[in-house]
Every structure is written in C-alpha cells, then in structure tokens.
Design a protein around this motif. Structure first.
Motif, PDB file in Angstrom:
ATOM      1  N   ASP A  22     -25.863 -47.324 -35.177  1.00 14.50           N
ATOM      2  CA  ASP A  22     -26.890 -48.212 -35.716  1.00 14.50           C
ATOM      3  C   ASP A  22     -28.105 -48.305 -34.790  1.00 14.50           C
ATOM      4  OD1 ASP A  22     -25.170 -48.691 -37.836  1.00 14.50           O
ATOM      5  OD2 ASP A  22     -24.631 -50.728 -37.169  1.00 14.50           O
ATOM      6  N   SER A  23     -27.863 -48.155 -33.492  1.00 14.88           N
ATOM      7  CA  SER A  23     -28.936 -48.257 -32.497  1.00 14.88           C
ATOM      8  C   SER A  23     -29.683 -46.946 -32.293  1.00 14.88           C
ATOM      9  CB  SER A  23     -28.357 -48.726 -31.162  1.00 14.88           C
ATOM     10  OG  SER A  23     -27.744 -49.981 -31.313  1.00 14.88           O
ATOM     11  N   GLY A  24     -29.205 -45.878 -32.915  1.00 16.47           N
ATOM     12  CA  GLY A  24     -29.881 -44.596 -32.793  1.00 16.47           C
ATOM     13  C   GLY A  24     -29.470 -43.773 -31.592  1.00 16.47           C
ATOM     14  N   LEU A  25     -28.393 -44.170 -30.921  1.00 11.63           N
ATOM     15  CA  LEU A  25     -27.915 -43.389 -29.781  1.00 11.63           C
ATOM     16  C   LEU A  25     -27.132 -42.182 -30.278  1.00 11.63           C
ATOM     17  CD1 LEU A  25     -26.575 -46.016 -27.222  1.00 11.63           C
ATOM     18  CD2 LEU A  25     -28.795 -44.879 -27.251  1.00 11.63           C
ATOM     19  N   THR A  26     -27.350 -41.050 -29.636  1.00 15.63           N
ATOM     20  CA  THR A  26     -26.527 -39.895 -29.947  1.00 15.63           C
ATOM     21  C   THR A  26     -25.163 -40.111 -29.302  1.00 15.63           C
ATOM     22  OG1 THR A  26     -27.313 -38.716 -27.986  1.00 15.63           O
ATOM     23  CG2 THR A  26     -28.489 -38.307 -30.040  1.00 15.63           C
ATOM     24  N   HIS A  27     -24.136 -39.591 -29.922  1.00 14.09           N
ATOM     25  CA  HIS A  27     -22.807 -39.661 -29.315  1.00 14.09           C
ATOM     26  C   HIS A  27     -22.024 -38.423 -29.723  1.00 14.09           C
ATOM     27  CE1 HIS A  27     -22.239 -41.660 -33.205  1.00 14.09           C
ATOM     28  NE2 HIS A  27     -20.964 -41.348 -33.124  1.00 14.09           N
ATOM     29  N   HIS A  28     -20.920 -38.215 -29.045  1.00 11.86           N
ATOM     30  CA  HIS A  28     -20.120 -36.998 -29.177  1.00 11.86           C
ATOM     31  C   HIS A  28     -18.715 -37.361 -29.645  1.00 11.86           C
ATOM     32  CE1 HIS A  28     -23.369 -34.986 -27.004  1.00 11.86           C
ATOM     33  NE2 HIS A  28     -23.405 -36.095 -26.288  1.00 11.86           N
ATOM     34  N   PRO A  29     -18.540 -37.579 -30.968  1.00 10.68           N
ATOM     35  CA  PRO A  29     -17.263 -38.087 -31.475  1.00 10.68           C
ATOM     36  C   PRO A  29     -16.095 -37.126 -31.341  1.00 10.68           C
ATOM     37  CG  PRO A  29     -18.722 -37.520 -33.279  1.00 10.68           C
ATOM     38  CD  PRO A  29     -19.525 -37.383 -32.014  1.00 10.68           C
ATOM     39  N   HIS A  30     -16.360 -35.857 -31.067  1.00  9.65           N
ATOM     40  CA  HIS A  30     -15.269 -34.892 -30.910  1.00  9.65           C
ATOM     41  C   HIS A  30     -15.081 -34.501 -29.438  1.00  9.65           C
ATOM     42  CE1 HIS A  30     -15.083 -34.680 -35.207  1.00  9.65           C
ATOM     43  NE2 HIS A  30     -16.367 -34.389 -35.255  1.00  9.65           N
ATOM     44  N   GLY A  31     -15.855 -35.108 -28.552  1.00 10.17           N
ATOM     45  CA  GLY A  31     -15.788 -34.797 -27.130  1.00 10.17           C
ATOM     46  C   GLY A  31     -15.605 -36.056 -26.315  1.00 10.17           C
ATOM     47  N   ARG A  32     -16.552 -36.329 -25.426  1.00 11.00           N
ATOM     48  CA  ARG A  32     -16.395 -37.439 -24.483  1.00 11.00           C
ATOM     49  C   ARG A  32     -16.402 -38.821 -25.126  1.00 11.00           C
ATOM     50  NH1 ARG A  32     -22.004 -35.874 -22.190  1.00 11.00           N
ATOM     51  NH2 ARG A  32     -23.370 -37.049 -23.551  1.00 11.00           N
TER      52      ARG A  32
END
Length: 144
Positions: A22-32
């Motif tokens: 929701d905040s627009g942060l990228t994230h790595h749901p299959h990694g870290r």
C-alpha cells in the motif's frame, strides 16, 4: 493522537506485507521477504521490526538491524492515508533508541531513488545524504 508502537512478530507478516504494498515499497515475496525468510528475521536479536498501529490497523513500520559496528534502517513505510503527520519521525526515533541501547553510534539507511517520502522523513530526522557513496550488491537470485 498517540499511536501504539510495538515489536512485530511472525503473526504480523500479512499486514506488514500489505502495508509495504500500500505504501509503494518494492518487496521480494519469493526471496528475502518470503514468509519463511521473514519468520527468521523476526527472531534475530540483531533485528528490530517495529509497527505503528491506529487501533488494530498497521499504519507504519520500520526495520532496524546492526552488524555490531553500524546500525541500518530499512523499510520505513507509512500508510498513505497517514502521511504528513510526523509518524515516520516517531518510528525512526524508536528504532534509533533500540540501536543506541545496543551500543550503536552510527546509523545509516539506504533509500531507493523513487522513494522521496522516505528521503524527506530521514532528512527531517537529521540524516545527511552523502552523494559520494555508491551502493553495490550481489544477490543469489533476483528475488533476494
């Protein structure tokens, strides 16, 4: 209005990932940032993952870590509906206190170029941008 700030744990994983999205942060749901990886991170003594709540709604988060010499702040996120109220500064101060209690005197953060709200929050909190530093990383996979 005062908001509750507390340490997050593995039971908070889903709402944390939702806040990041929701905040627009990228994230790595299959990694870290996978549930398994984050479950390990929640348990690390060197890591402080804080959440700020308005009632039961997670409205802010920040991660503080230390390598024993320097502290690192990551993943500062404020729900877009709550920005502009000084909440980021409160989270930064809380995680700084945690790191100072660990004996850490130097605290740094890395902010992706697109994330101007975080840049503004850290500048307001007294952090100085050092244009002479170049960030390099080596990743095992694209998701790390």
């Amino acid at each position: 209005m005062e908001h509750l700030i507390r340490h997050l744990d593995a039971t908070d994983y889903d709402i944390l990932i939702r806040l990041w999205s929701d905040s627009g942060l990228t994230h790595h749901p299959h990694g870290r940032d996978s549930k398994t990886a984050m479950e390990r991170e929640f348990k690390r003594m060197e890591t402080c993952i804080l959440g700020m709540f308005d009632g039961s709604r997670l409205i802010g988060s920040i991660i503080g870590t230390t390598d024993g010499r320097k502290g690192w702040l990551n993943r500062l996120a404020i729900d877009p509906d709550y920005r502009g109220r000084g909440l980021a500064g409160q989270l930064i101060a809380e995680v700084e206190n945690y790191l100072h209690e660990q004996g850490i005197k130097v605290i740094a953060c890395l902010i992706e170029e697109y994330n101007t709200p975080s840049m503004a929050a850290f500048t307001k909190a007294g952090y100085i941008h050092d244009p002479a530093i170049h960030y390099f990383s080596k990743r095992s996979t694209a998701d790390d």
